[in-house]
Design a protein around this motif. Structure first.
Motif, PDB file in Angstrom:
ATOM      1  N   TRP A  75       0.838  -1.188   0.000  1.00  0.00           N
ATOM      2  CA  TRP A  75       0.000   0.000   0.000  1.00  0.00           C
ATOM      3  C   TRP A  75       0.873   1.239   0.000  1.00  0.00           C
ATOM      4  O   TRP A  75       2.079   1.165   0.235  1.00  0.00           O
ATOM      5  CB  TRP A  75      -0.957   0.005   1.194  1.00  0.00           C
ATOM      6  CG  TRP A  75      -0.350  -0.471   2.512  1.00  0.00           C
ATOM      7  CD1 TRP A  75      -0.445  -1.723   3.041  1.00  0.00           C
ATOM      8  CD2 TRP A  75       0.420   0.304   3.432  1.00  0.00           C
ATOM      9  NE1 TRP A  75       0.219  -1.800   4.233  1.00  0.00           N
ATOM     10  CE2 TRP A  75       0.764  -0.552   4.505  1.00  0.00           C
ATOM     11  CE3 TRP A  75       0.870   1.629   3.472  1.00  0.00           C
ATOM     12  CZ2 TRP A  75       1.516  -0.138   5.602  1.00  0.00           C
ATOM     13  CZ3 TRP A  75       1.608   2.052   4.564  1.00  0.00           C
ATOM     14  CH2 TRP A  75       1.941   1.173   5.609  1.00  0.00           C
ATOM     15  N   ARG A  76       0.205   2.366  -0.208  1.00  0.00           N
ATOM     16  CA  ARG A  76       0.944   3.641  -0.316  1.00  0.00           C
ATOM     17  C   ARG A  76       0.104   4.726   0.325  1.00  0.00           C
ATOM     18  O   ARG A  76      -0.971   5.054  -0.165  1.00  0.00           O
ATOM     19  CB  ARG A  76       1.222   3.932  -1.797  1.00  0.00           C
ATOM     20  CG  ARG A  76       2.065   5.155  -2.078  1.00  0.00           C
ATOM     21  CD  ARG A  76       2.100   5.361  -3.601  1.00  0.00           C
ATOM     22  NE  ARG A  76       2.935   6.487  -3.962  1.00  0.00           N
ATOM     23  CZ  ARG A  76       4.213   6.390  -4.316  1.00  0.00           C
ATOM     24  NH1 ARG A  76       4.790   5.189  -4.339  1.00  0.00           N
ATOM     25  NH2 ARG A  76       4.900   7.446  -4.662  1.00  0.00           N
ATOM     26  N   ILE A  77       0.604   5.289   1.404  1.00  0.00           N
ATOM     27  CA  ILE A  77      -0.093   6.335   2.157  1.00  0.00           C
ATOM     28  C   ILE A  77       0.688   7.631   2.014  1.00  0.00           C
ATOM     29  O   ILE A  77       1.922   7.641   2.103  1.00  0.00           O
ATOM     30  CB  ILE A  77      -0.215   5.950   3.640  1.00  0.00           C
ATOM     31  CG1 ILE A  77      -1.092   4.697   3.795  1.00  0.00           C
ATOM     32  CG2 ILE A  77      -0.787   7.099   4.456  1.00  0.00           C
ATOM     33  CD1 ILE A  77      -1.123   4.157   5.211  1.00  0.00           C
ATOM     34  N   THR A  78      -0.047   8.739   1.839  1.00  0.00           N
ATOM     35  CA  THR A  78       0.590  10.063   1.782  1.00  0.00           C
ATOM     36  C   THR A  78       0.055  10.908   2.927  1.00  0.00           C
ATOM     37  O   THR A  78      -1.153  10.983   3.143  1.00  0.00           O
ATOM     38  CB  THR A  78       0.297  10.767   0.453  1.00  0.00           C
ATOM     39  OG1 THR A  78       0.816   9.966  -0.617  1.00  0.00           O
ATOM     40  CG2 THR A  78       0.952  12.137   0.400  1.00  0.00           C
ATOM     41  N   VAL A  79       0.993  11.566   3.642  1.00  0.00           N
ATOM     42  CA  VAL A  79       0.644  12.448   4.759  1.00  0.00           C
ATOM     43  C   VAL A  79       1.093  13.856   4.387  1.00  0.00           C
ATOM     44  O   VAL A  79       2.295  14.094   4.178  1.00  0.00           O
ATOM     45  CB  VAL A  79       1.311  11.992   6.070  1.00  0.00           C
ATOM     46  CG1 VAL A  79       0.936  12.928   7.210  1.00  0.00           C
ATOM     47  CG2 VAL A  79       0.933  10.552   6.400  1.00  0.00           C
ATOM     48  N   THR A  80       0.109  14.761   4.338  1.00  0.00           N
ATOM     49  CA  THR A  80       0.426  16.148   3.984  1.00  0.00           C
ATOM     50  C   THR A  80       0.231  17.016   5.225  1.00  0.00           C
ATOM     51  O   THR A  80      -0.878  17.152   5.740  1.00  0.00           O
ATOM     52  CB  THR A  80      -0.493  16.644   2.857  1.00  0.00           C
ATOM     53  OG1 THR A  80      -0.336  15.775   1.713  1.00  0.00           O
ATOM     54  CG2 THR A  80      -0.141  18.063   2.462  1.00  0.00           C
ATOM     55  N   PRO A  81       1.314  17.656   5.735  1.00  0.00           N
ATOM     56  CA  PRO A  81       1.218  18.424   6.970  1.00  0.00           C
ATOM     57  C   PRO A  81       1.032  19.922   6.688  1.00  0.00           C
ATOM     58  O   PRO A  81       1.408  20.431   5.622  1.00  0.00           O
ATOM     59  CB  PRO A  81       2.574  18.177   7.615  1.00  0.00           C
ATOM     60  CG  PRO A  81       3.521  18.124   6.451  1.00  0.00           C
ATOM     61  CD  PRO A  81       2.739  17.490   5.327  1.00  0.00           C
TER      62      PRO A  81
END
Length: 523
Positions: free
Chosen positions: A440-446
């Motif tokens: 899987w591939r998760i993106t976290v944008t802060p």
């Protein structure tokens, strides 16, 4: 002879008296004797009554004799003492050197005036060093004892007499041996004179050619620093096997010696897939040729595929595993006093990491911001943080929400959002479960509004990697390892390296020790 006189004195007081006794006689001693009084007394050999020293009786009353040093008038012609002199013999007669009579102190007298015979004109025997050349016996006589001039022991100096003639000879060992230190011509032996100096030179070919069989009077050999013509290709004068000349042969790849600065290796064979190629270079991992200690080499296809890869657009690239503890994510998060207490919190920093429960293998994504004042005494400033998370796998939910569900919540289509505002404590939450192993591939944008100044990812070993706080991060789970790593080792369970498709790797393939034998389950 002297007489004693008795003197009688008769005193009479009257004629015919018979009562008077005559006195005792008085003895008067004679006068003492002396030398010269004409009377021979005890201790005197003679006494002629005079003090004349040249007659038969000396003035000391001893008899005159030849050799007493006084000429006896009328008897002796001279007297120069017991040893005589050059003019007076020991028999007290005059001496005349050359009269044919040897008289002391003459040692000889041959009645001639020749200076080249056995007796000199001084009536002394001829000797070497007297300055006169004795005919038939001496070749020269320079009246000195020097052994370095033209006349040595009354012989003319010559080469071979054992004496070095000053200014003429350099040496003279008294022999004609050409093989010792002094040649028969009285010159020192030297390298290049064509004569073998015994015990010193191995050869002497009388030339200065350093390329023939005799070099500086030593037999030419490999390592003497001189290239022997027709025999050696090189000679650097040493026994080093790592330079350009080895055993007097130019170094080359394949000779079995590593040429320093030129070859990294040289195994002396023509096997191209061992630890040194035929080009004398070590195998290079990534060249597509398996060689030496390489387990594999797929060239450009080599790669390291970790279980998780963290990246950012600016170049951040982290391979990692999850932090594994024997507890649930809720126990690990340890929510109390409105804060997390994982032990990884820091003032002014937001942190993100993956956590796995060792008992169940359940994987969660944990986010924390700031630190709790009550637990540490460290004061977190007023802070505001927003994060949007996309790409969550199906079935992912909120494992932990800090304070209220409105701060951290799921959205549609595999998304989640966090809106945190806090002061003097921490904030954050956790999402899970995530497939493990999985893909899987998760993106976290802060969006860090205020109070948080740094952002970091914590790896499985607790190492904190700085993140760019203005960029999103991508967390990618990988379930298939490459066939060959970038160090040309082949991934396998039990090698203590965490690869894609593994949830653990404890260096063995035994069940029941916290990591299954296939490295795909925590147990």
């Amino acid at each position: 002879m002297r007489s004693l006189f008795l003197v009688g004195v008769v005193l009479a007081s009257g004629c015919g008296r018979t009562d008077l006794v005559p006195p005792a006689p008085v003895v008067v001693p004679p006068p003492p004797n002396r030398c010269g009084d004409g009377v021979i007394a005890e201790g005197e050999a003679c006494d002629d009554g005079n003090t004349t020293d040249t007659d038969a009786c000396r003035a000391m009353c001893t008899r005159a004799s030849c050799g007493d040093g006084v000429t006896w008038t009328g008897v002796e012609q001279c007297d120069d003492g017991a040893m005589g002199s050059m003019t007076c013999s020991t028999s007290c007669g005059p001496i005349s050197c050359g009269d044919g009579v040897t008289q002391a102190p003459e040692q000889c007298d041959d009645a001639n005036t020749r200076e080249d015979d056995a007796c000199l004109n001084s009536c002394l025997p001829a000797t070497c060093g007297d300055g006169r050349v004795r005919q038939g016996l001496e070749a020269c006589d320079d009246a000195n004892q020097q052994d370095d001039d033209e006349c040595i022991q009354c012989r003319l100096a010559r080469c071979g007499d054992g004496f070095v003639q000053r200014g003429v000879e350099q040496c003279d060992d008294g022999n004609q041996d050409e093989g010792d230190a002094c040649r028969s011509a009285c010159v020192p032996a030297r390298c290049g004179d064509g004569v073998l100096h015994r015990g010193v030179e191995a050869c002497d070919d009388a030339n200065v050619d350093d390329e023939d069989a005799c070099v500086s009077c030593a037999l030419a050999r490999c390592g003497d620093g001189k290239v022997r013509r027709g025999v050696e290709a090189c000679d650097d004068g040493n026994e080093t096997n790592g330079d350009a000349c080895i055993a007097c042969v130019p170094a080359r790849c394949g000779d079995g010696f590593v040429h320093a600065g030129v070859e990294p290796c040289d195994d002396g064979n023509t096997v191209d897939d061992d630890f040194c190629t035929n080009a004398c270079t070590p195998p290079v991992c990534g060249d597509g040729r398996r060689a030496g200690g390489e387990a594999c080499d797929l060239g450009a296809m080599n790669g390291d595929t970790p279980a998780f890869r963290i990246t950012q657009p600016s170049g951040t690239r982290i391979g990692t595993d999850a932090i594994v503890r024997p507890r649930t994510v809720q126990q690990f998060y340890d929510y109390r006093s409105a804060s997390s207490h994982t032990g990884l919190e820091a003032v002014g920093e937001s942190r993100i990491y993956l956590f796995a429960d060792a008992n169940t293998g359940r994987l969660s994504l944990v986010l924390t911001h700031g630190i709790d004042f009550d637990g540490t005494g460290l004061s977190q400033a007023q802070s505001e943080v927003e994060m949007d998370i996309t790409g969550l796998p199906a079935g992912t939910g909120v494992d932990v929400t800090d304070d209220t569900p409105s701060e951290f919540f799921l959205g549609p289509n595999g998304t989640a959002s966090g809106r945190w505002s806090f002061v003097r404590n921490s904030d954050g939450g956790a999402l899970g479960p995530l497939p493990f192993p999985g893909r899987w591939r998760i993106t976290v944008t802060p969006r860090f509004q205020v109070g948080i100044t740094t952002w970091g990812f914590v790896k499985d070993d607790g190492t904190r990697i700085a993140l760019n706080r203005t960029e999103p991060i991508t967390i990618e789970a990988l379930d298939t390892a490459t066939l060959c790593r970038t160090d040309c080792t082949a991934p396998r369970c039990g090698d203590r390296r965490f690869d894609a498709g593994e949830v653990c790797d404890d260096g063995n393939t035994v069940d029941g020790d916290g990591c299954s034998r296939d490295c795909r389950r925590l147990r």
